[in-house]
Design a protein around this motif. Structure first.
Motif, mmCIF file in Angstrom:
data_model
loop_
_atom_site.group_PDB
_atom_site.id
_atom_site.type_symbol
_atom_site.label_atom_id
_atom_site.label_comp_id
_atom_site.label_asym_id
_atom_site.label_seq_id
_atom_site.Cartn_x
_atom_site.Cartn_y
_atom_site.Cartn_z
ATOM 1 N N SER A 158 0.277 4.272 3.070
ATOM 2 C CA SER A 158 -0.312 3.415 4.108
ATOM 3 C C SER A 158 -0.495 4.123 5.443
ATOM 4 N N THR A 194 -5.108 -0.782 5.590
ATOM 5 C CA THR A 194 -4.123 -1.686 6.193
ATOM 6 C C THR A 194 -4.786 -2.557 7.261
ATOM 7 N N VAL A 217 0.406 -7.369 4.643
ATOM 8 C CA VAL A 217 0.350 -5.991 4.168
ATOM 9 C C VAL A 217 1.682 -5.285 4.417
ATOM 10 N N PRO A 247 4.071 -1.617 3.612
ATOM 11 C CA PRO A 247 4.047 -0.220 3.167
ATOM 12 C C PRO A 247 5.078 0.016 2.066
ATOM 13 N N ILE A 290 0.842 -1.188 0.000
ATOM 14 C CA ILE A 290 0.000 0.000 0.000
ATOM 15 C C ILE A 290 0.876 1.237 0.000
#
Length: 277
Positions: free
Chosen positions: A8, A17, A27, A29, A5
């Protein structure tokens, strides 16, 4: 599934997130050595993407709305156009199988019903991002431009129409509104759920409208006034460059993505927002 992401740490990125984490995603960043990467730094973006090798990239980073840096169009273009191209190219080279791009309803806030046009450089930058996504992903990588409405809920840092109305009601006992203005709205929790669904739906749409309510400013002002004891009053300001979104929006796309979810309305969310403010 592994997701990367961008953005994030932002309002939307933080909620997405958390949403993906609850669903069991890995997940990550857009960061190197503990520091968030500036999307304008192509080399760092590519290095991070190579390190993570995500299945899905959610590109949320950028100048987050027309109210941010309105007097610096060069910055808006550098981040939202140049930075976006960097992210898309790095996603392709890293082997990502899907990209979800945070576009905006601001790309369609003026013009005519048959030909909506952006009223701001921010909106134009989001339209550019949609075109870049199609061009860079082609037919090989699944991709969606998610046209996000005005996002509301606890934790938002920048002020949009609803936030400004609440602030004005608290401060002045008055809520002014543009009689012909329109506002496409979505609560942050519903948005996070819809974006997460776009990361896994089998056949994602190329574009979709992430809007739950499309209301007039007068309706919104009346709700805020009733909840705060303020008075709603039409503004006498020039409406020449007013956002009217002539093409309109519905909640159909969000409902298709999260069919079993109750979608939040402003009337339901206002009590919590007023406590937070």
């Amino acid at each position: 599934m592994k997701a990367l992401i961008t953005g994030s740490t932002g309002f939307i990125g933080g909620h997405l997130t958390a949403q993906l984490g609850e669903l069991g995603w890995d997940v990550q960043p857009l960061a190197l050595r503990g520091h968030e990467v500036d999307v304008r730094d192509a080399e760092a973006v590519h290095e991070c993407m190579r390190n993570v090798r995500p299945d899905v990239v959610f590109h949320l980073a950028g100048i987050s709305g027309p109210m941010v840096a309105p007097s610096d169009p060069g910055l808006v273009a550098a981040v939202n156009c140049g930075g976006t191209v960097n992210v898309f190219e790095a996603a392709r080279e890293s082997g990502a199988s899907r990209v979800v791009y945070a576009s905006s309803v601001s790309g369609f806030d003026g013009g005519s019903p048959n030909c909506p046009e952006p009223l701001t450089v921010y909106g134009a930058s989001k339209r550019f991002g949609e075109a870049a996504l199609r061009a860079q992903m082609g037919v090989d990588i699944l991709h969606t431009s998610a046209r996000i409405g005005s996002v509301y809920g606890r934790g938002r840092q920048t002020l949009d129409t609803l936030d400004n109305m609440i602030l004005q009601a608290r401060r002045d006992g008055l809520v002014s509104y543009a009689p012909h203005g329109k506002v496409p709205l979505i609560h942050i929790a519903d948005l996070a759920a819809a974006l997460a669904a776009l990361g896994s739906v089998q056949v994602p749409p190329e574009t979709c409208d992430l809007v739950v309510e499309f209301v007039g400013q007068e309706v919104l002002a009346t709700l805020v006034a009733k909840a705060t004891g303020a008075v709603a009053k039409p503004s006498d300001s020039n409406e020449r460059d007013l956002a009217t979104y002539p093409g309109g929006f519905t909640s159909e796309d969000v409902a298709r993505l999260v069919p079993d979810r109750h979608l939040t309305t402003v009337a339901e969310a206002l009590p919590d927002m007023l406590v937070a403010s």
